[in-house]
Design an enzyme around this catalytic site. Structure first.
Site, PDB file in Angstrom:
ATOM      1  N   ASP A  96      32.750 -47.488   3.778  1.00 16.95           N
ATOM      2  CA  ASP A  96      33.846 -46.548   3.609  1.00 16.95           C
ATOM      3  C   ASP A  96      34.085 -46.390   2.110  1.00 16.95           C
ATOM      4  OD1 ASP A  96      36.203 -45.056   4.363  1.00 16.95           O
ATOM      5  OD2 ASP A  96      36.328 -46.342   6.127  1.00 16.95           O
ATOM      6  N   ASP A 123      36.455 -41.264   2.738  1.00 15.42           N
ATOM      7  CA  ASP A 123      37.853 -41.241   3.146  1.00 15.42           C
ATOM      8  C   ASP A 123      38.593 -40.037   2.559  1.00 15.42           C
ATOM      9  OD1 ASP A 123      40.109 -42.901   4.327  1.00 15.42           O
ATOM     10  OD2 ASP A 123      40.875 -42.586   2.296  1.00 15.42           O
ATOM     11  N   GLU A 132      35.426 -37.543   6.092  1.00 13.41           N
ATOM     12  CA  GLU A 132      36.555 -37.638   7.004  1.00 13.41           C
ATOM     13  C   GLU A 132      37.315 -36.314   6.912  1.00 13.41           C
ATOM     14  OE1 GLU A 132      40.099 -39.565   5.964  1.00 13.41           O
ATOM     15  OE2 GLU A 132      40.755 -39.747   8.034  1.00 13.41           O
ATOM     16  N   HIS A 139      40.192 -45.730  13.873  1.00 19.87           N
ATOM     17  CA  HIS A 139      41.300 -46.652  13.571  1.00 19.87           C
ATOM     18  C   HIS A 139      42.610 -45.924  13.287  1.00 19.87           C
ATOM     19  CE1 HIS A 139      39.806 -45.144   9.854  1.00 19.87           C
ATOM     20  NE2 HIS A 139      40.817 -45.680   9.189  1.00 19.87           N
ATOM     21  N   ASP A 140      42.594 -44.600  13.271  1.00 20.03           N
ATOM     22  CA  ASP A 140      43.826 -43.846  13.015  1.00 20.03           C
ATOM     23  C   ASP A 140      44.397 -43.201  14.270  1.00 20.03           C
ATOM     24  OD1 ASP A 140      43.708 -44.361  10.265  1.00 20.03           O
ATOM     25  OD2 ASP A 140      42.477 -42.589   9.885  1.00 20.03           O
TER      26      ASP A 140
HETATM   27  C1  NOJ Z   1      42.258 -42.092   6.056  1.00 17.52           C
HETATM   28  C2  NOJ Z   1      42.029 -43.416   6.687  1.00 17.52           C
HETATM   29  O1  NOJ Z   1      41.284 -43.245   7.862  1.00 17.52           O
HETATM   30  C3  NOJ Z   1      43.382 -44.028   6.943  1.00 17.52           C
HETATM   31  O2  NOJ Z   1      43.311 -45.181   7.729  1.00 17.52           O
HETATM   32  C4  NOJ Z   1      44.008 -44.302   5.603  1.00 17.52           C
HETATM   33  O3  NOJ Z   1      45.321 -44.785   5.804  1.00 17.52           O
HETATM   34  C5  NOJ Z   1      44.063 -43.048   4.737  1.00 17.52           C
HETATM   35  N1  NOJ Z   1      42.852 -42.292   4.769  1.00 17.52           N
HETATM   36  C6  NOJ Z   1      44.337 -43.407   3.309  1.00 17.52           C
HETATM   37  O4  NOJ Z   1      43.203 -43.976   2.721  1.00 17.52           O
END
Ligand code: NOJ
Ligand code: MG
Length: 571
Positions: free
Chosen positions: A99, A196, A275, A335-336
């Protein structure tokens, strides 16, 4: 088979290192644990790992606030442990992508500590500094996007938490430092990066304020309370408007091209995955990123055949229009987001729907991304005790609800638990033993273990059960791997007005495959005999989630069970 790149045929599996396996018994996942579990991943049949950040971090955002891009978080192990992990993965033919967080660092990164120390230090311009907040921009995690620093008597900008200051990407030294960091891990042999939050790297240069008449916590609360379609529409618009000037600023495409050139210095087809859902990030199809995620599919409130068809029509048409063509990339969990099993369930047929949606991601055209625990049906765990929340944004939201919005604490705790990303980051469930086998018995894990590991939602129990979800995934992954049409074939939708089922063909040069996903609880009797790809041929079953007595079937009358997944070769 035509020559596809490894990242076009691979199935990716995301590991959130904190939650995967605790090898040293401190309640936190680590490389030792991951290495011990690589055999599980090999058995499962995945081809590549996306590892969420493993760098040293004060953990306000669990690794997404990096304080050293060249290191390994001590709780995860050492650089040697990382190298062993990489070598052991490669030995099993599993690639590894890391990442890369470009938009921001931790506020404890030495670069920021130096930058904030005065107005004239060598790194004074590495972050985004202003004398006064120029607008009402919000941090997407909580509060204002501008934070005061007395040493400089100035404010810095942060799209995320105040512990995640945005780097100033107009400064060439910043760029150099991050490209060097990227090269460091590429030199060690990693196979690429998931990038990211790339959309947040550049803002609107005019710093145009947003025009939403509320702050972030109020907007979140308004979304929770919105009932009517009109109210829902209004809050959706507010969400778009609140952040639209803070994302997608000019310069992003040139930057992605530069990073692509860095990656292309290396052999072995290293890959960049953004992302972001925006296909523009693929450039001409060969000069920016290799992949972006099909988030519009994952964002659907309900996955229905009609929605999937529309999603595929739009995405595939856009990819085809790129001068050099683009490749799709599908996922339903990370994970989000709320876990696939919980989010797309209907509370009655969750298990069947989880199987359907797994098959969806694994049969659509494009590269699939799975999220750890999905293969055993891990579900969301809503943490309703605010003291046990670990996701900072949720803790802060709880405090705003109670202290500023005067919401009843019990209601606030529930809402914070629901919006928290903790629910989908609980420790991996390896067995029906204390701590689900994630950590040794008696150890307090960093985040609560979901107690449903006792109900068969764990790897060991499912390994021994031929009908388990785990064995279903393994079987499906094997079929995918050995079916060229599923890897490279074109997508041809069938039965375009059907509401209960989604049927499509995947057609490659030497193979045609039919996929039927029955999203209804009714049995169907379907006729495929008139389709020009199928006419005059028979169907040879490759996979079914139901028990079938016959393998070769007449396409005129195919009986599909409730929620069945049916895959057959047209011969
Ligand atoms: C996206 C990531 O997937 C998330 O988990 C993170 O909090 C934010 N970007 C900030 O890096
Ligand atoms: Mg540990």
């Amino acid at each position: 088979m035509t020559k596809l790149k490894w990242w076009q045929t691979a199935v990716f599996y995301q590991i959130y290192p904190r939650s995967f396996a605790d090898g040293d018994g401190d309640g936190i996942g680590d490389f030792k644990g991951i290495i011990q579990k690589l055999d599980h991943l090999q058995d499962l049949g995945i081809d590549a790992i996306w590892l969420s950040p493993h760098f040293p971090s004060p953990n306000w955002d669990f690794g997404y606030d990096i304080s050293d891009y060249l290191g390994v978080a001590p709780e995860y192990g050492t650089l040697d442990d990382f190298k062993t992990f990489l070598a052991e993965s490669h030995q099993r033919n599993i690639r590894v992508i890391l990442d890369l967080v470009l938009n921001h660092t931790s506020d404890q990164h030495p670069w920021f500590l130096e930058s904030k120390s005065s107005r004239d230090n060598p790194k004074a311009d590495w972050y985004v500094w202003v004398d006064e907040p120029p607008n009402n921009w919000q941090s997407c995690f909580d509060g204002d996007a501008w934070t005061y620093v007395p040493e400089r008597d100035q404010y810095y900008y942060h799209y995320f938490m105040k512990q995640q200051p945005d780097l100033n990407w107009h400064n060439l030294e910043v760029k150099q430092a991050l490209w060097d960091a990227a090269r460091f891990w590429l030199d060690l042999g990693v196979d690429g990066y998931r990038l990211d939050a790339i959309g947040t790297i550049f803002e609107d240069p005019n710093l145009t304020p947003h025009n939403v008449p509320m702050k972030l916590a109020e907007l979140r609360r308004a979304s929770e309370l919105a009932q009517s379609p009109a109210q829902k529409k209004k809050v959706e618009k507010y969400w778009r408007d609140m952040f639209k000037n803070q994302i997608g600023g000019p310069g992003l495409h040139d930057l992605m091209k530069e990073l692509r050139a860095v990656i292309d210095e290396y052999n072995g087809d290293r890959v960049l995955i953004g992302e972001d859902e925006n296909i523009d990030f693929l450039g001409n199809g060969d000069d920016e990123l290799h992949l972006v995620f099909n988030f519009p599919l994952a964002d659907l409130d309900r996955i229905t055949p009609r929605q999937i068809r529309r999603n595929q029509r739009e995405r595939i048409a856009r990819l085809k229009r790129l001068p050099k063509g683009g490749w799709a990339c599908n996922t339903l969990g990370n994970h989000d987001r709320s876990r696939l099993h919980s989010r797309y369930g209907d509370k009655i047929h969750d298990a069947a729907l989880a199987r359907l949606n797994a098959a969806l991601v694994l049969t659509l055209r494009g590269t699939p991304f799975l999220y750890y625990g999905e293969e055993i049906g891990m579900t969301d765990l809503i943490i309703t005790d605010p003291a046990r929340l670990r996701d900072t944004m949720a803790t802060w939201y709880y405090e705003r609800l109670v202290n500023e919005l005067k919401v009843d604490p019990a209601e606030a705790a529930l809402r914070a638990g629901e919006m928290s990303r903790d629910k989908n980051r609980t420790p991996m469930q390896w067995s029906n033993s204390p701590n689900a086998g994630f950590s040794p018995p008696g150890v307090e894990t960093w985040l609560r273990v979901n107690p449903n590991y006792k109900d068969g939602i764990n790897v060991r129990d499912q390994e021994h059960n031929p009908n388990s979800l785990l064995n279903y995934y393994k079987h499906l992954l094997r079929v995918r791997k050995h079916t060229p049409a599923l890897l490279e074939g074109d997508y041809i939708p069938l039965h375009n007005t059907a509401k209960d089922h989604f049927a499509f063909i995947r057609k490659s040069n030497d193979q045609t495959v039919l996929v039927v996903l029955n999203y209804s609880d009714s049995k169907l009797d379907l006729d495929f005999s008139r389709n020009k790809e199928i006419k005059g041929k028979s169907l040879h079953t490759l996979f079914s989630s139901a028990v079938r007595s016959r393998v070769d079937l007449d396409p005129k009358s195919i009986h599909i069970g409730a929620f069945e997944v049916f895959i057959a070769e047209v011969k």
